[in-house]
Design an enzyme around this catalytic site. Structure first.
Site, PDB file in Angstrom:
ATOM      1  CG  ASP A  33      -2.066   0.921   1.141  1.00 62.68           C
ATOM      2  OD1 ASP A  33      -3.219   0.449   1.174  1.00 62.68           O
ATOM      3  OD2 ASP A  33      -1.845   2.147   1.020  1.00 62.68           O
ATOM      4  CB  THR A 125     -16.984  -0.145  -8.524  1.00 65.64           C
ATOM      5  OG1 THR A 125     -18.176   0.600  -8.326  1.00 65.64           O
ATOM      6  CG2 THR A 125     -16.222   0.536  -9.652  1.00 65.64           C
ATOM      7  CG  ASP A 126     -22.317  -0.554  -8.039  1.00 65.48           C
ATOM      8  OD1 ASP A 126     -21.414   0.285  -7.897  1.00 65.48           O
ATOM      9  OD2 ASP A 126     -23.310  -0.619  -7.277  1.00 65.48           O
ATOM     10  CD  GLU A 127     -19.496   4.533  -8.159  1.00 62.71           C
ATOM     11  OE1 GLU A 127     -19.178   5.540  -8.795  1.00 62.71           O
ATOM     12  OE2 GLU A 127     -19.435   4.459  -6.918  1.00 62.71           O
ATOM     13  CE1 TYR A 150     -13.272   4.264  -7.851  1.00 60.97           C
ATOM     14  CE2 TYR A 150     -15.668   4.355  -8.032  1.00 60.97           C
ATOM     15  CZ  TYR A 150     -14.519   3.696  -7.625  1.00 60.97           C
ATOM     16  OH  TYR A 150     -14.610   2.478  -6.985  1.00 60.97           O
ATOM     17  CE  LYS A 154     -11.944  -0.068  -9.397  1.00 63.08           C
ATOM     18  NZ  LYS A 154     -10.832  -0.647  -8.602  1.00 63.08           N
ATOM     19  CG  ASN A 179     -22.347   2.533  -2.803  1.00 61.47           C
ATOM     20  OD1 ASN A 179     -21.933   2.392  -3.952  1.00 61.47           O
ATOM     21  ND2 ASN A 179     -22.675   3.702  -2.305  1.00 61.47           N
ATOM     22  NE  ARG A 214     -24.805   5.844  -5.763  1.00 62.00           N
ATOM     23  CZ  ARG A 214     -25.458   6.529  -6.710  1.00 62.00           C
ATOM     24  NH1 ARG A 214     -26.634   6.105  -7.149  1.00 62.00           N
ATOM     25  NH2 ARG A 214     -24.952   7.621  -7.219  1.00 62.00           N
TER      26      ARG A 214
HETATM   27  P1  NAD Z   1      -9.959   3.153  -0.039  1.00 62.06           P
HETATM   28  O1  NAD Z   1      -9.855   4.464  -0.714  1.00 62.06           O
HETATM   29  O2  NAD Z   1     -10.484   3.078   1.355  1.00 62.06           O
HETATM   30  O3  NAD Z   1      -8.531   2.432  -0.030  1.00 62.06           O
HETATM   31  C1  NAD Z   1      -7.681   2.448  -1.124  1.00 62.06           C
HETATM   32  C2  NAD Z   1      -6.307   1.991  -0.660  1.00 62.06           C
HETATM   33  O4  NAD Z   1      -5.437   1.969  -1.805  1.00 62.06           O
HETATM   34  C3  NAD Z   1      -5.664   2.929   0.377  1.00 62.06           C
HETATM   35  O5  NAD Z   1      -5.106   2.169   1.427  1.00 62.06           O
HETATM   36  C4  NAD Z   1      -4.569   3.637  -0.409  1.00 62.06           C
HETATM   37  O6  NAD Z   1      -3.462   4.016   0.383  1.00 62.06           O
HETATM   38  C5  NAD Z   1      -4.211   2.590  -1.449  1.00 62.06           C
HETATM   39  N1  NAD Z   1      -3.611   3.171  -2.654  1.00 62.06           N
HETATM   40  C6  NAD Z   1      -4.086   4.214  -3.376  1.00 62.06           C
HETATM   41  N2  NAD Z   1      -3.239   4.489  -4.396  1.00 62.06           N
HETATM   42  C7  NAD Z   1      -2.231   3.574  -4.319  1.00 62.06           C
HETATM   43  C8  NAD Z   1      -1.068   3.330  -5.088  1.00 62.06           C
HETATM   44  N3  NAD Z   1      -0.758   4.099  -6.147  1.00 62.06           N
HETATM   45  N4  NAD Z   1      -0.266   2.311  -4.742  1.00 62.06           N
HETATM   46  C9  NAD Z   1      -0.563   1.526  -3.663  1.00 62.06           C
HETATM   47  N5  NAD Z   1      -1.629   1.734  -2.881  1.00 62.06           N
HETATM   48  C10 NAD Z   1      -2.467   2.747  -3.213  1.00 62.06           C
HETATM   49  O7  NAD Z   1     -10.833   2.239  -1.018  1.00 62.06           O
HETATM   50  P2  NAD Z   1     -11.860   1.050  -0.689  1.00 62.06           P
HETATM   51  O8  NAD Z   1     -13.195   1.632  -0.441  1.00 62.06           O
HETATM   52  O9  NAD Z   1     -11.249   0.145   0.290  1.00 62.06           O
HETATM   53  O10 NAD Z   1     -11.919   0.331  -2.109  1.00 62.06           O
HETATM   54  C11 NAD Z   1     -11.005  -0.707  -2.432  1.00 62.06           C
HETATM   55  C12 NAD Z   1     -11.294  -1.185  -3.847  1.00 62.06           C
HETATM   56  O11 NAD Z   1     -12.642  -1.639  -3.937  1.00 62.06           O
HETATM   57  C13 NAD Z   1     -11.129  -0.104  -4.892  1.00 62.06           C
HETATM   58  O12 NAD Z   1     -10.516  -0.663  -6.020  1.00 62.06           O
HETATM   59  C14 NAD Z   1     -12.563   0.315  -5.215  1.00 62.06           C
HETATM   60  O13 NAD Z   1     -12.673   0.763  -6.540  1.00 62.06           O
HETATM   61  C15 NAD Z   1     -13.306  -0.978  -5.007  1.00 62.06           C
HETATM   62  N6  NAD Z   1     -14.711  -0.857  -4.611  1.00 62.06           N
HETATM   63  C16 NAD Z   1     -15.051  -0.103  -3.512  1.00 62.06           C
HETATM   64  C17 NAD Z   1     -16.388  -0.031  -3.131  1.00 62.06           C
HETATM   65  C18 NAD Z   1     -16.807   0.736  -1.902  1.00 62.06           C
HETATM   66  O14 NAD Z   1     -18.020   0.876  -1.649  1.00 62.06           O
HETATM   67  N7  NAD Z   1     -15.901   1.223  -1.071  1.00 62.06           N
HETATM   68  C19 NAD Z   1     -17.376  -0.681  -3.878  1.00 62.06           C
HETATM   69  C20 NAD Z   1     -16.982  -1.430  -4.991  1.00 62.06           C
HETATM   70  C21 NAD Z   1     -15.649  -1.506  -5.333  1.00 62.06           C
END
Ligand code: NAD
Length: 329
Positions: A33, A125-127, A150, A154, A179, A214
């Site tokens: 990370d 993501t669903d988006e 965003y 994705k 979500n 959502r």
């Molecule tokens: P988040 O923003 O809470 O966490 C993202 C993490 O990625 C962070 O720890 C950040 O430090 C790390 N990161 C960002 N850029 C980076 C890089 N260049 N190199 C290494 N690490 C990096 O996101 P989340 O909500 O935990 O989502 C995680 C994944 O799930 C994402 O890919 C998101 O698109 C997908 N997703 C999220 C949701 C949701 O509701 N939160 C729903 C569907 C899909």
């Protein structure tokens, strides 16, 4: 198996690691990370020192660091969460989204191929499917019609993953989830933002008419689905993951206020987000049929647990709000 988890210090990543590390003592989990504003090692304190868990601060866009890590840790699978993930930030500054979500994913895919990593799971993501009218559900065959920077970043990453499977015969999987909500979500996202503002008796800003819909899924149910896809998913497949919990944003905010016993007049309608998708809803029949997954947490129960968690863990989010929140959030 040596499993590299990217973005494991973020919301879903830390919940996924917590789900996996104790359950699979024979596997090794290597969390990489970059620790952007959204990455927080405080979310992983209970895993520190576990024999099958390690952490590296690595940016997935930085090829040389990734190469050293792959040489040292010899991953057999990658579960790829790392991303810029907030729609409002993508509207204000989209370039970082293309760098991490598109180019970072491409770096990982490229090294996955050259190091012969056996499995790559892209967390999407669903988006990427765009917006639905009042009826219907997104299936895995729905066209990709992203509307925000965003979602477009994705969708671009998903296409690169699919191209890797077709072109190089790589063993890739894509999960597309609705979500998520639950503990350790960064306090800019809808549910924690409304909880923390309500706790402080601040106005709760609701976009437009508040009627955007959502589908909500408790994060632990999502983690269980990813675990199944990683172990049993058919190579090359996409799996939708959804909670069948459709609510308008306004309903969510009202439910939070009523759990906290706060007045409804804290709700404040604000101008709508540009390009705001009206409705997302997922058909998760495929993962249920093929892998036997079903969501287990009722929405009201999950929301109550989440509110309690934010109430009991103010030390986790107050510092983040003070340090990491731009004015427009
Ligand atoms: P988040 O923003 O809470 O966490 C993202 C993490 O990625 C962070 O720890 C950040 O430090 C790390 N990161 C960002 N850029 C980076 C890089 N260049 N190199 C290494 N690490 C990096 O996101 P989340 O909500 O935990 O989502 C995680 C994944 O799930 C994402 O890919 C998101 O698109 C997908 N997703 C999220 C949701 C949701 O509701 N939160 C729903 C569907 C899909």
């Amino acid at each position: 198996m040596n499993i590299v988890v990217t973005g494991g210090a973020g919301f879903i990543g830390c919940n996924f690691l917590r789900w996996m590390v104790g359950r699979y003592p024979e596997d090794r989990f290597i969390n990489i990370d970059a620790l952007t504003y959204a990455g927080n090692l405080k979310s992983l304190e209970d895993l520190e020192g576990k024999r099958n868990y390690s952490f590296y601060q690595v940016d997935i866009c930085h090829r040389e660091s990734l190469i050293s890590l792959f040489q040292k840790e010899k991953p057999q699978a990658i579960v790829h969460f790392a991303a810029e993930s907030h729609v409002d930030r993508s509207i204000a500054s989209p370039l970082g989204f293309v760098e991490t979500n598109v180019l970072g994913t491409m770096q990982l895919l490229d090294l996955t191929r050259s190091f012969g990593v056996e499995r790559f799971v892209q967390i999407s993501t669903d988006e990427v499917y765009g917006s639905l009218g009042p009826q219907g559900l997104f299936s895995e065959g729905s066209p990709l019609q992203p509307n925000s920077p965003y979602a477009a970043s994705k969708a671009s990453a998903d296409l690169l993953v699919q191209a890797a499977a077709e072109t190089y015969g790589m063993n890739t999987l894509i999960t597309r989830c609705s979500n998520n909500y639950g503990p350790y979500q960064f306090p800019e996202k809808l549910i924690p933002k409304m909880i923390r503002r309500a706790l402080d008796d601040l106005p709760l800003p609701v976009y437009g008419d508040g009627l955007n819909i959502r589908d909500w899924l408790y994060v632990e149910d999502h983690c269980r689905a990813i675990d199944l896809v990683l172990r049993k998913g058919r190579p090359g497949q996409v799996y939708n993951i959804g909670g069948s919990n459709e609510y308008t944003n306004l309903q969510i905010v009202q439910m939070i206020l009523s759990i906290l016993g706060k007045p409804m007049d804290l709700i404040q309608f604000v101008p709508d987000r540009p390009g705001h998708d009206r409705r997302y809803a997922m058909d998760a029949d495929k993962i249920s049929r093929e892998l036997g997954w079903l969501p287990a947490t009722g929405f009201e129960e999950g929301l109550r647990q989440t509110v309690d968690w934010y109430r009991q863990n103010e030390f986790w989010w107050r510092e983040l709000v003070a340090k990491e929140m731009p004015d427009y959030l």
